[in-house]
Design an enzyme around this catalytic site. Structure first.
Site: not given
Length: 199
Positions: A31-33
């Protein structure tokens, strides 16, 4: 997010990379880093975490293009770690147990698109074998309420993200997104795996 049946009993990988000295690197997509970076930065034995992109060409390895969903890139983190303190299998245990929901395909919560897929970008056949074996182990143990959707992909290249994305959660703790998505992951790490935290 499907709950682990018993987070404290999340098993260690039966198969792991051979013990070694020195620094190693792992590249993971969950997902979002911004969120995964915050989790792995807190781990003892991790010396560096860099956000970036993997899975497609250098020509499309920028935040705006990747977020458009028109590439095969995933938002990833490159984890540099001391293999004498932390094994590859233990990194995967925390990846599956804390950092994201591996049962979601091409998304994490409200972040939807292939760029948010769950993926392990392996460097070697040994890493691939360890990751595949652990996924099978977790599925067989019915750790989650659904099957693990994590893909195993060879790492062709890692493209470091733009400077504004580095240490984003640490620099923006009051951002609603960080407070509601990233911070709970770090709190989960602190609750279930306090022995893994940096002192």
């Amino acid at each position: 997010m499907p709950l682990l049946i018993d987070p404290w009993s999340l098993p260690d990988p039966v198969q792991d990379c051979a013990p070694s000295e020195g620094v190693r690197v792992a590249v993971l997509a969950g997902g979002c880093f911004w969120c995964t970076e915050a989790v792995f930065t807190a781990l003892d034995g991790v010396t560096d975490v860099k956000p970036g992109y993997a899975g497609d060409s250098s020509l499309t390895a920028d935040y705006r293009t990747v977020c458009s969903g028109r590439t095969n890139h995933a938002e990833v983190i490159k984890i540099t770690y001391d293999a004498a303190k932390l094994s590859y299998g233990q990194l995967l245990k925390l990846f599956f147990g804390v950092a994201h929901d591996p049962t979601q395909k091409d998304r994490q919560g409200n972040d939807v698109g292939r760029q948010y897929r769950s993926a392990i970008f392996y460097h070697t056949p040994e890493e691939q074998a360890v990751a595949r074996a652990y996924i099978r182990q977790l599925d067989a143990a019915k750790i989650y309420s659904g099957p693990i959707m994590t893909s195993l992909e060879p790492l062709e290249a890692f493209y470091e993200a733009e400077p504004e994305h580095h240490d984003y959660a640490a620099r923006n703790p009051h951002s609603p997104y960080i407070a509601h998505v990233s911070t709970p992951k770090v709190e989960k790490l602190m609750l279930y795996f306090p022995e893994r935290l940096k002192r």
